[in-house]
Scaffold this active site. Structure first.
Site, mmCIF file in Angstrom:
data_model
loop_
_atom_site.group_PDB
_atom_site.id
_atom_site.type_symbol
_atom_site.label_atom_id
_atom_site.label_comp_id
_atom_site.label_asym_id
_atom_site.label_seq_id
_atom_site.Cartn_x
_atom_site.Cartn_y
_atom_site.Cartn_z
ATOM 1 N N HIS A 100 0.804 -1.221 0.000
ATOM 2 C CA HIS A 100 0.000 0.000 0.000
ATOM 3 C C HIS A 100 0.835 1.269 0.000
ATOM 4 O O HIS A 100 0.321 2.332 -0.359
ATOM 5 C CB HIS A 100 -0.943 0.001 1.207
ATOM 6 N N GLY A 101 2.084 1.201 0.417
ATOM 7 C CA GLY A 101 2.873 2.421 0.372
ATOM 8 C C GLY A 101 4.137 2.345 1.189
ATOM 9 O O GLY A 101 4.322 1.442 2.014
#
Length: 489
Positions: free
Chosen positions: A336-337
Site C-alpha cells: 500500500h505504500g
C-alpha cells in the site's frame, strides 16, 4: 482521467459508440481501439506514464514467448545450471517489474531506513532522496503483468501470441489504475474472442456504475470532509470525536475503493468484459478471516496464490504457519505504500488472523450472514460489531501520517472524553444518513453482486424512481472531482 470527472462523462459514451458501431466488425480493430483509448485514459494524468506501462507490457509479453520457446526446445538445467532457462526468463521479468515498482514507489523509504539503521551504530551516510512522481496505478498493472508471466511459467496459461491483445489486457482502462487486479487466466482470453453486444449486461453495468458513483461521490467524499477534519486536529478533539473520525474514514475508504471497483466492473460490462468481484460487503464480516475474504479480493487472492501457497501455505507446522501468514500480511501492508504505518497495519491484521488459522477457525464463516433471515441474530450482530471495531483500530494506523501520530490518536481516543457527545455529531448528521442508507441497501442486497441488482422489483416505475433518487443525491450532495484514495498505491 477520473471516473467522477466531466472528461470521463464525455469520454465513456464516445468510446462506447465507436467501439460497438465502428469497430465491432473486426476483433483486431476492437483490441487496437481498446489500447488506443486506454492509453489516452492513462496518459491524461501524465503522458510520461505511458512509457512505463508500455515497457512493462512489452517485457512481460517477450518473457512469455521466451518461456515457452525454451521449454519446447527442451533446454533443461545442466549440472552447472540449477534451474531451467525458462525459469531464468521468468525470474528476470519478475525482477525487472519489481525493481521498477520499488524504484518509483519505495526508493526514498529504503534510503531513509538505511540511513536510520546505520545511525544507530554511529555511522552517517550522505545519501540524497529524490522527488519521484509516482505513476498512477503502478502497483496494480505491475501485479497484473507479473501474474501473466508466473502463470505462463506454471503452465496454467498459454502465452499471448498477439501483442495488441496483450497490451489491451495490461492497459484495459476500466480497471487500469485501481483494479480489480485481474488474472491473465480470466481477462486475457476475453480479448481473443469476438464480443457481441448484450443489452442485459450493459444495463446491469450501468446500474453498477450508478451505485459506484453514489458510494464514491456521496458517501466517501462526504465522509472525507469530517475524517480529514478530525485527523488533522487530533490534539483538539475529544475521544468521542476521534472515534467518529475513524468511523467516517472507514466508510470513506470503503465507499471510495469499492465504489471505484463497481464503476470499473460496470464499465467493463458495457464493452462485453467480465471482471472479478473485488468487494463482497466486508463490513458485514463476523471475524477477520471473513473480512479478508470480502475486502480487496483481487489483492488478497493474488498474495494467497503467488506468495502464501508457494511458501507452503498452512500445510506446514505451526511455526511455518505463523511465518507464512505474517509475511503475507506485512507484504500486503507494504504494497500500500512506503510508510511504516502500512507495515504495522498489515502486521496488526496478521496477528488478528493467526489465532483463527492456528485453531482452524479461519473458514468457519463461508455462508452469508443471516442467510435465511431478514435480520442477524444477536450473536451475529455482536460478531459483526466486534470485527468492525477491530478493523476500525487498524484504520487509525492506515490513515495516520506516521506511527507516533497513530499512537497519539489511540491514546487521545481512549480517555474519559470518549463518552462525551462531540460537536461533530450534530454537524455530520447528513453523512451518517448516507452511511445508513448505503448499509441498508447493501444488507438487503447481500446475496447480490452489487447494490443495484433490482430484478426483484418488477415495476419499471419503482426501478426508475431508485435511479432518479441516486442521481439526484449525486448532483445535490456529491463533491467535486475528488481523486480516489487508492490512486496513491
Amino acid at each position: 482521467m477520473l471516473f467522477n470527472s466531466l472528461e470521463f462523462a464525455f469520454f465513456l459514451p464516445i468510446v462506447f459508440l465507436l467501439y460497438w458501431f465502428v469497430f465491432n466488425s473486426n476483433l483486431k480493430w476492437q483490441n487496437l481501439f481498446i489500447v488506443f483509448v486506454s492509453y489516452i485514459f492513462y496518459g491524461w494524468w501524465d503522458w510520461r506514464f505511458l512509457l512505463l506501462i508500455g515497457f512493462t507490457s512489452v517485457c512481460s509479453f517477450i518473457a512469455g514467448q521466451l518461456i515457452v520457446r525454451f521449454r519446447t526446445a527442451d533446454i533443461e538445467p545442466s549440472p552447472k545450471m540449477h534451474f531451467s532457462a525458462s525459469w531464468y526468463v521468468s525470474a528476470i521479468n519478475i525482477l525487472i517489474n519489481i525493481l521498477l515498482l520499488a524504484g518509483f514507489k519505495y526508493y526514498n523509504f529504503f534510503v531513509d531506513s538505511f540511513i536510520e539503521a546505520f545511525r544507530l551504530f554511529g555511522k552517517e551516510f550522505d545519501i540524497h532522496t529524490i522527488q519521484v512522481i509516482l505513476p498512477v496505478g503502478i502497483s496494480f498493472y505491475t501485479f497484473q503483468a507479473l501474474s501473466y508471466s508466473i502463470d505462463v511459467y506454471r503452465r496454467k496459461l498459454q502465452p499471448a501470441t498477439n501483442l495488441m491483445s496483450f497490451l489491451a489486457y495490461v492497459s484495459f482502462f476500466p480497471q487500469l489504475v485501481a483494479g480489480p487486479i485481474e488474472r491473465a487466466t480470466n481477462l486475457l482470453p476475453q480479448f481473443y474472442s469476438k464480443r457481441a453486444f448484450d443489452s442485459d449486461k450493459a444495463v446491469d453495468g450501468m446500474r453498477q456504475i450508478l451505485w459506484g458513483l453514489f458510494k464514491k461521490m456521496v458517501v466517501a467524499d462526504t465522509c472525507a470532509i469530517y475524517a480529514n477534519q478530525v485527523f488533522d486536529g487530533v490534539g483538539y478533539q475529544p475521544g468521542s470525536a476521534l472515534l467518529l473520525g475513524v468511523l467516517f474514514f472507514a466508510f470513506q475508504i470503503y465507499g471510495d475503493f469499492s465504489g471505484y471497483s463497481d464503476i470499473a466492473i460496470g464499465t467493463a460490462r458495457l464493452f462485453g468484459f467480465s471482471l472479478m468481484r473485488n468487494f463482497n460487503y466486508p463490513y458485514f464480516s463476523r471475524d477477520i478471516a471473513e473480512f479478508w475474504r470480502r475486502w480487496h479480493i483481487s489483492l488478497s487472492t493474488w498474495f494467497r496464490d503467488y506468495i502464501y501457497i508457494p511458501m507452503g501455505g498452512s500445510r506446514n507446522n505451526s511455526i511455518f504457519n505463523i511465518r507464512n501468514t505474517l509475511t503475507v500480511f506485512i507484504v500486503s501492508g507494504f504494497w500500500h505504500g512506503a510508510n511504516r504505518t502500512f507495515l504495522v497495519w498489515g502486521g496488526y491484521h496478521g496477528l488478528l488472523f493467526l489465532p483463527l488459522l492456528l485453531l482452524k477457525k479461519n473458514r468457519r464463516f463461508t455462508n452469508i450472514v443471516a442467510e435465511n433471515r431478514l435480520l442477524p441474530s444477536v450473536k451475529e450482530l455482536i460478531q459483526m460489531l466486534s470485527t468492525f471495531f477491530l478493523v476500525l483500530l487498524g484504520w487509525i494506523f492506515f490513515r495516520s501520517k506516521n506511527i507516533d501520530a497513530a499512537v497519539c490518536y489511540l491514546k487521545a481516543m481512549f480517555t474519559c472524553s470518549l463518552f462525551e457527545i462531540p460537536d461533530l455529531f450534530y454537524l455530520s448528521t447528513k453523512c451518517m444518513l448516507f452511511i445508513l442508507f448505503m448499509l441498508t441497501v447493501e444488507w438487503v442486497q447481500r446475496f447480490e453482486s452489487h447494490g443495484l441488482v433490482l430484478h426483484k422489483i418488477k415495476s419499471r416505475v419503482w426501478r426508475w424512481s431508485v435511479y432518479l433518487f441516486l442521481l439526484m443525491a449525486i448532483f445535490l450532495f456529491g463533491g467535486g472531482e475528488e481523486t480516489f484514495i487508492y490512486f496513491q498505491f
